[in-house]
Structures are given as structure tokens and as C-alpha cells.
Design an enzyme around this catalytic site. Structure first.
Site, PDB file in Angstrom:
ATOM      1  CG  HIS A  63      16.755  44.498 -41.963  1.00 21.57           C
ATOM      2  ND1 HIS A  63      15.485  44.739 -41.485  1.00 21.57           N
ATOM      3  CD2 HIS A  63      16.891  43.147 -42.029  1.00 21.57           C
ATOM      4  CE1 HIS A  63      14.882  43.574 -41.259  1.00 21.57           C
ATOM      5  NE2 HIS A  63      15.713  42.603 -41.585  1.00 21.57           N
TER       6      HIS A  63
ATOM      7  CD  GLU B 105      17.890  39.618 -40.775  1.00 20.76           C
ATOM      8  OE1 GLU B 105      17.370  39.826 -39.670  1.00 20.76           O
ATOM      9  OE2 GLU B 105      17.241  39.589 -41.831  1.00 20.76           O
TER      10      GLU B 105
ATOM     11  CG  HIS C 177      15.677  39.675 -46.068  1.00 20.21           C
ATOM     12  ND1 HIS C 177      16.266  40.907 -45.900  1.00 20.21           N
ATOM     13  CD2 HIS C 177      15.007  39.434 -44.907  1.00 20.21           C
ATOM     14  CE1 HIS C 177      15.961  41.385 -44.704  1.00 20.21           C
ATOM     15  NE2 HIS C 177      15.199  40.494 -44.074  1.00 20.21           N
TER      16      HIS C 177
ATOM     17  NE  ARG D 189       5.637  44.560 -42.558  1.00 20.85           N
ATOM     18  CZ  ARG D 189       5.274  45.344 -41.546  1.00 20.85           C
ATOM     19  NH1 ARG D 189       4.542  46.419 -41.742  1.00 20.85           N
ATOM     20  NH2 ARG D 189       5.661  45.039 -40.323  1.00 20.85           N
TER      21      ARG D 189
END
Length: 321
Positions: free
Chosen positions: A103, A120, A178, A198
Site C-alpha cells: 500500500h 493498517e 505483505h 497487487r
């Protein structure tokens, strides 16, 4: 504003990697056998949460913020973020491995997508034997090494795989490569953003033979190639907020409730409680509200004094900075 804990209708998302644990473990009314996400509290455009209880039943979160910004968000949070609800809360059920992804940070996300970045954290609610996640690189890497391994389809060789169990906590700053592995149910707290790059999707295709879009080029300058320490340890003192993650975007605490606990807040921020085990009663203004495992509630900032009663495991989230 009428002050009470707000519950919302889950926004359920079918995912290629999803399963049925959101129903069997958390009681969600899933529409498919591959439901991967339950967005519990969201102000993402096109996916705005709607209140499902009390006086504001049927009202959108964004509508309430526009009407009662300081009472709902807290004056401090409102000043910092405006009328945009700054966080997104989800449950995820990974029946298969999620894609390997990254991200962008606030600066890059603003420039490319006019969005917040996506810092996050994950709280593992359930994990099958041997389940694992991918977080960061094993050793310091570089764009060249990363691309070479990606092209050779052996990217996993340079990534850090960690076996997980129930109760584990991971904090993922932007730029951390991740993936959530198969056999895990996670509670996720993140900035309000749906921006994901992605990188690798295990060469899988959907029922129509189509693979999902990749964002290899965009990920290159979004990536942190250093090693990262993502796992967080925390205390377990009953009837109190045990801080797990404290960052500029959110503070999340582990709150093991046994019996009764009274909370007195300063009103600077809203509070969110995610129930990961058990059930409890929220008592405020002489009224009682019942909640159970799988419920996520938003407590308006102006509701400063309340009592929690029951036998439950909660995550408490607010914005402190």
C-alpha cells in the site's frame, strides 16, 4: 445528537480467496461461499456504512458526520480530518492465500489517487494449524532484486513468512510488502483507503479464466525494501485498555472484559469497539445495549461516560494524536 453506541449493517464482499468463516465464526449473513470481507464501519466512496440500530437506523455514516461532526468524531479529530471518517474496519476470512501486495503512503496516495495512504494492523481472531502470513523482506532488498525474483516466479524466497496463532497482532506501515495466508480470520483496522498495489496473485484465475490485474510498476516506488519488525507484543490486564498499536492514524488496545468496567473519556475522539469473543452490555444514560462476537460499534466522542459489562474480548480503537 442522541448519544448511544452505533451498530452498522455489514458490507459483505465476495473475494476469489474468501470462504464461509464470516458466517460460521462471526454470524454474518454471507451471500456467497467465497465471502472474504465484512466491512464493519466504512466511509469509502460507494461503500458507506448504514446504521442498523436505534434512533439513527437507516442513516448513512457520512450523513451523521455532516450533521453532528464534533459530537460524533470529536472536535480534535474533526479539525484534523474534516468530515471524512478517517478509519476503515473489516473482518477478513482467507480460505486461500491473498495476493502479495503493498500500500502507498499518504504522499503517494494523494498524488496518484487523491486518497489517504493505507497504514493498517491485523488482529488474528482464528488461525488453522500452520497458517502463516507474509510481512516484509527476509533481508534488506532492492527494486532490482525484487523484480528479478518476481520475473522468475520465486518472489516468496526473499519474503518473510511468519506462522500465526489466535491473538497475534501485526502493524503494517505503508510500503510493507505483505499477504494474509490461507486459514486465517483477521480483524483489520486501517486508514480510510481502498488503494492496493497487487504484485503477485499466485497465477490463479477466476471462473471465467481471467487473472486479476497486477500493479507491478506502481508498487516499485511504494515499497519499503528494508526489513521491518511488524509483530506487536501487548499486556493482558483485565478491564482496561492494553495498548497494542499507537500511531498517528489510530491507537488500538486489547480490552479483556470480565465483569464490569467504567470508562470516562475526554471527548477528543470517537471510540470503536470490536468484539472478538463473548458478549457484553454497553450501559449509558440509563439504557442498556447488547453486543456479541462479531459486532463493531462506534461510540460518539460526545458520549464520554459509559459502563461495559460482561465476559468478552474487545479491541478498543480511537485517535489520540
Amino acid at each position: 445528537m442522541e448519544l448511544y453506541p452505533l451498530l452498522f449493517t455489514p458490507i459483505l464482499k465476495d473475494r476469489i480467496w474468501g470462504g464461509t468463516k464470516l458466517k460460521t465464526d462471526l454470524g454474518k449473513d454471507i451471500p456467497t461461499q467465497t465471502t472474504g470481507e465484512s466491512w464493519e464501519l466504512s466511509a469509502v466512496d460507494g461503500d458507506v456504512s448504514v446504521v442498523s440500530n436505534g434512533a439513527y437506523e437507516g442513516k448513512a455514516l457520512t450523513e451523521l458526520i455532516e450533521t453532528y461532526p464534533d459530537a460524533l468524531l470529536g472536535e480534535k479529530v474533526h479539525k484534523q480530518f474534516g468530515s471524512k471518517f478517517p478509519l476503515l474496519f473489516k473482518f477478513l476470512d482467507a480460505q486461500q492465500d491473498l495476493s502479495i501486495q503493498v500500500h502507498p503512503d499518504d504522499e503517494l496516495a494523494k498524488k496518484r489517487h487523491n486518497s489517504f495512504g493505507k497504514t493498517e494492523m491485523w488482529y488474528v481472531m482464528q488461525a488453522d494449524e500452520g497458517a502463516r502470513i507474509i510481512v516484509g523482506f527476509k533481508e534488506k532488498s532492492s527494486p532490482e532484486e525484487y523484480v528479478e525474483h518476481l520475473d522468475n516466479k520465486n518472489l516468496i524466497e526473499i519474503l518473510n513468512e511468519v506462522e500465526v496463532k489466535k491473538g497475534d497482532v501485526f502493524f503494517l506501515e505503508t510500503g510493507t510488502i505483505h499477504a494474509i495466508g490461507a486459514g486465517i480470520v483477521i480483524a483489520e483496522i486501517q486508514q480510510t483507503s481502498d488503494i492496493t498495489y497487487r504484485i503477485y496473485d499466485w497465477d490463479r484465475v477466476d471462473a471465467n479464466g481471467n487473472s486479476r490485474e497486477l500493479h507491478v510498476e506502481q508498487a516499485l516506488d511504494a515499497m519499503n525494501y528494508e526489513t521491518t519488525d511488524t509483530k506487536k507484543e501487548y499486556t493482558n490486564v483485565i478491564n482496561t485498555a492494553n495498548v497494542m498499536v499507537d500511531c498517528p492514524y489510530f491507537t488500538t488496545s486489547y480490552y479483556p472484559l470480565t465483569g464490569e468496567a467504567t470508562e470516562e473519556k475526554d471527548g477528543h475522539s470517537f471510540n470503536v469497539y470490536i468484539c472478538t469473543e463473548g458478549e457484553y452490555t454497553f450501559i449509558a444514560g440509563g439504557k442498556e445495549h447488547q453486543f456479541k462476537k462479531g459486532d463493531t460499534i462506534l461510540v460518539p466522542a460526545a458520549l464520554k461516560n459509559y459502563t461495559l459489562k460482561g465476559d468478552a474480548t474487545l479491541l478498543e480503537i480511537c485517535i489520540k494524536e
